[in-house]
Design an enzyme around this catalytic site. Structure first.
Site, PDB file in Angstrom:
ATOM      1  N   HIS A 256      73.315  27.583  84.013  1.00 21.93           N
ATOM      2  CA  HIS A 256      72.017  27.317  84.648  1.00 21.93           C
ATOM      3  C   HIS A 256      71.899  25.848  85.050  1.00 21.93           C
ATOM      4  O   HIS A 256      71.454  25.016  84.266  1.00 21.93           O
ATOM      5  CB  HIS A 256      70.881  27.694  83.684  1.00 21.93           C
ATOM      6  CG  HIS A 256      69.531  27.730  84.335  1.00 21.93           C
ATOM      7  ND1 HIS A 256      68.538  28.590  83.938  1.00 21.93           N
ATOM      8  CD2 HIS A 256      68.996  27.008  85.354  1.00 21.93           C
ATOM      9  CE1 HIS A 256      67.465  28.401  84.691  1.00 21.93           C
ATOM     10  NE2 HIS A 256      67.719  27.440  85.553  1.00 21.93           N
TER      11      HIS A 256
ATOM     12  N   ASP B 199      69.679  24.045  82.306  1.00 24.34           N
ATOM     13  CA  ASP B 199      68.632  23.981  83.344  1.00 24.34           C
ATOM     14  C   ASP B 199      68.590  22.577  83.948  1.00 24.34           C
ATOM     15  O   ASP B 199      67.523  22.025  84.196  1.00 24.34           O
ATOM     16  CB  ASP B 199      67.266  24.394  82.789  1.00 24.34           C
ATOM     17  CG  ASP B 199      66.241  24.636  83.910  1.00 24.34           C
ATOM     18  OD1 ASP B 199      66.628  24.618  85.100  1.00 24.34           O
ATOM     19  OD2 ASP B 199      65.055  24.839  83.592  1.00 24.34           O
TER      20      ASP B 199
END
Lengths: 430, 318
Positions: free
Chosen positions: A61, A308
């Site tokens: 991610h 992320d």
């Protein structure tokens, strides 16, 4: 023939249930041999005593921002940050401009990654055209061009019918649908976790319920369809307990947790007096949620860790807390942050740690890495569990500096990152 | 609880009540009382801040607070510059940090900031050498309002300690309630807050107050009843049904005032929505001290500027 011999490493490879002192011989980009003692004749030799050698770490991610937001990050700078952080592969999200909702953009990203020649970059395609949540994107074409999953990340798949159809359709390709679980109506205009800290700071809250509601919906749809659901950046007690229950019911669900959600709580927003590097989505949560994330990581509910990595320019982060964009970078701090928290802090076995960063992400995304078995591509992460450094954003390879960990003293830093047998990163001094 | 006044303020800035000790609050209130004396003189001016520059940076509409600061600055002989804009830095295409650095380049001693977003004063205070005074930031704090409210209560009732203060209205979006709860609880008062459950933010009791949903329960036996403005412009359509229904359940009517002590004070930080959170008969009635709050605002702001400039609470010299 190129030969590289890694000598005296502690080789940790959960795919072979291996955790022993070993030599690793790499020949022509593949793992040629692993043994207690290998003759290094004709090979470049690296003395890796004191280092851990693991199958290459994979971050499922990240946001590489190219095309469209090259002032935040490019595929090249993001790849450089990845290998500097010990990652041999990353999966990049589709919220670029233009959106990666068609094969042409997927191919463009792959081309850029090949030019950079550092980490493997696996694009994630959009679920919906333009991320607008209405029409399904050409998922099959993107998979053919190299996409490994689909996601509208940055946003949830708001329309439940589209989510249902996407979970069904992706069964054709055996790829997961990754959902950024939040109910926009419940989020309202929230900017941090809703609780006593947001009340004291006068900031609008993002309730844990806004995430839980969407996780619950997605689990119901995954059960209905048999599609593979991957919950991005789970951050709440409710998300973890629902995924745990879902797995017990046999639903094809996996989930990831980020280093910053483990390392920090909403109190960081108060302690730093509104530092916008504590603003991300999902937000830093309160103690009870962080405790649940640790439980989930330790009991196997959480399948993998993921950063992320969300680069933003310093000018964007210099705005008021309400106005600054959500997101922090993570590629170059993830390994020491999580090593400190999990292996040193929670006494997690190294093999479990490596599984969370390598074996499991490879399995979820069906990637060729995640193993050091003889014959597999020589993607190797070498890190020094004793190395101590202070996080210095100025030293980052990423084009952005938006980290909440600046100035932290951490232990367990990457030393060398080998991608396809090639040394893609090597720290200057040990 | 006897709180002895501190000799000086510790911080460079006043960004919130949260940073103040009871001793510092005492010092601010004592100093404000001395400042009140200046307003009674024929020449309402002292040279305490002569040669000092104050930038009044109001990035959100305000009349009362801006004028109050300006009067305070003039009475202390400071040079004031006024900058008003309802836009935020981002709408002007400039970051908050750029705004701050540009202001700093003019070498002001003080920046008084009103901003629609919480935390903006903290971000400025970090970046600047000037003293930053928070004149209200988003739904976070409004420290000089809480200080002037405390001064008013202390003067009317002799003390803050043991006073029962009911604060009612829009608790979610009010900076006045946060600063007041922090200050009053720190000084030994009992604070009750009341509002529709949909406007009660989670954990507000941790600031130091009791939470009630029914206005009557909060008011019963109180020494002070403070009504908050319902910020109609900040409300969506989901927090409560209508202004009419709000008045029905949360409007301060003469009948409801009777539930408090017979000599209870009625307060409001202004601007009032007459007929919404407060009935005109109460706002203009004998128990109302709303205009005295405004008068006290000037003295409190003089005290804040004077003490941040390094004053030590000694009598103000001519």
């Amino acid at each position: 023939m190129s030969r590289l011999l890694i000598r005296h490493a502690r080789v940790v490879d959960p795919s072979q249930r291996l955790d022993e002192g070993r030599d690793i011989l790499i020949e022509d980009g593949v793992i040629a041999r692993i043994a207690e003692r290998i003759d290094g004749k004709g090979a470049d030799v690296l003395d890796a005593a004191g280092l851990v050698a693991a199958p290459g770490f994979i971050d499922v991610h990240v946001h590489l921002r190219e095309p469209g937001f090259e002032y935040k990050e490019t595929v090249a700078t993001g790849s450089a940050a990845a290998v500097a952080g010990g990652f041999t592969a990353v999966c990049c999200m589709a919220n670029t401009d233009p959106v990666n909702d068609n094969a042409a953009v997927t191919e463009f990203i792959r081309k850029r990654a090949a030019e950079a020649g550092l980490a493997h970059v696996y694009p994630i395609g959009a679920v919906s055209k333009g991320l607008d949540g209405e029409e399904m994107a050409e998922i099959g074409e993107m998979v053919r061009a190299g996409a490994v999953a689909v996601s509208d990340d940055g946003r949830p798949v708001k329309n439940a019918q589209l989510m249902r159809r996407a979970l069904e359709y992706t069964r054709l390709f055996d790829i997961p649908v990754i959902d950024h679980c939040e109910d926009h109506d419940l989020v309202a205009k929230g900017v941090m976790h809703e609780g006593p800290v947001s009340t004291r700071l006068g900031l609008r809250g993002i309730s844990a319920a806004s995430e839980d509601v969407m996780v619950a919906r997605d689990l119901i749809l995954a059960e209905l369809t048999g599609g593979r659901l991957h919950v991005a950046h789970a951050s709440t007690l409710g998300a973890i307990s629902r995924v745990r229950n879902g797995k017990a019911r046999g639903i094809a669900v996996t989930c990831e947790v980020t280093p910053h959600h483990l390392a920090l709580t909403d109190q960081a927003v108060a302690d730093t007096e509104y530092d916008t590097n504590t603003k991300m989505n999902p937000p830093l949560r309160a103690d009870e949620h962080v405790a649940a994330l640790f439980d989930g990581v330790l009991d196997g509910t959480v399948d993998c860790l993921a950063t992320d990595h969300a680069p933003h320019h310093a000018d964007e982060k210099a705005l008021e807390f309400d106005q600054a964009p959500f997101g922090v970078i993570g590629l170059e701090t993830a390994l020491p942050v999580t090593y400190d928290l999990l292996v040193r802090g929670k006494k997690m076995p190294l093999s479990r740690f490596v599984a969370l960063w390598s074996t499991n992400p490879a399995r979820i995304m069906r990637l060729p890495g995640g193993t050091l078995k003889v014959g597999s591509p020589a993607d190797v992460t070498l890190f020094d569990p004793e190395a101590r450094r202070i996080v210095d954003p100025e030293s980052f390879r990423s084009a952005s500096r938006n980290t909440p960990f600046a100035g932290r003293r951490l232990r367990g830093w990457p030393f060398m990152t080998i991608v396809g047998g090639k040394v893609a990163f090597r720290r200057e001094r040990r | 609880m006897i709180v002895k006044a501190a000799s000086h303020l510790r911080g460079k800035d006043l960004v919130g009540i949260d940073q103040l000790s009871p001793e510092e609050i005492q010092l601010l209130l004592d100093t404000a009382e001395q400042m009140q004396e200046i307003a009674k003189r024929p020449i309402k001016k002292v040279p305490a801040l002569r040669g000092k520059t104050v930038v009044n940076l109001f990035m959100e509409p305000s009349t009362r607070t801006r004028f109050s600061f300006e009067v305070a600055e003039k009475r202390l002989s400071a040079d004031s510059l006024n900058f008003s804009s309802s836009g935020t830095s981002v709408e002007k295409g400039e970051t908050l940090l750029d705004t701050a650095r540009n202001l700093e380049a003019m070498q002001p001693d003080f920046i008084v900031i009103r901003h629609r977003y919480a935390g903006a004063p903290h971000q400025l205070a970090r970046a600047l050498k000037s003293s930053v005074v928070n004149a209200g930031d988003g739904a976070h704090e409004h420290p000089t309002q809480a200080l002037l409210d405390a001064l008013t209560i202390r003067q009317k009732r002799g003390t803050l300690e043991g006073q029962v203060v009911a604060i009612a209205g829009d608790l979610a979006y009010s900076r006045v309630v946060r600063s007041n709860v922090l200050l009053l609880s720190r000084m030994g008062a009992t604070v009750r807050v009341a509002g529709p459950p949909s406007l009660v933010p989670p954990g507000i009791e941790k600031l130091g107050c009791e939470v009630h949903y029914r206005l009557e329960d909060a008011i019963a036996g109180a020494d002070v009843v403070m009504m908050l403005r319902i910020q109609l412009e900040r409300q969506g359509k989901m927090n409560f049904p209508t202004v009419r229904e709000y008045y029905d359940f949360f409007g301060l009517t003469p009948e409801r005032v009777k539930l408090a002590k017979h000599d209870a004070l009625v307060m409001h930080p202004g601007p009032m929505n007459r007929g919404v959170e407060i009935d005109s008969r109460v706002a203009d009635g004998p128990q109302s001290v709303i205009l005295e709050q405004v008068t006290n605002g000037v003295a409190v702001r003089m005290a804040v500027l004077y003490l941040l400039a390094g004053g030590h609470g000694e009598p103000v010299a001519d």
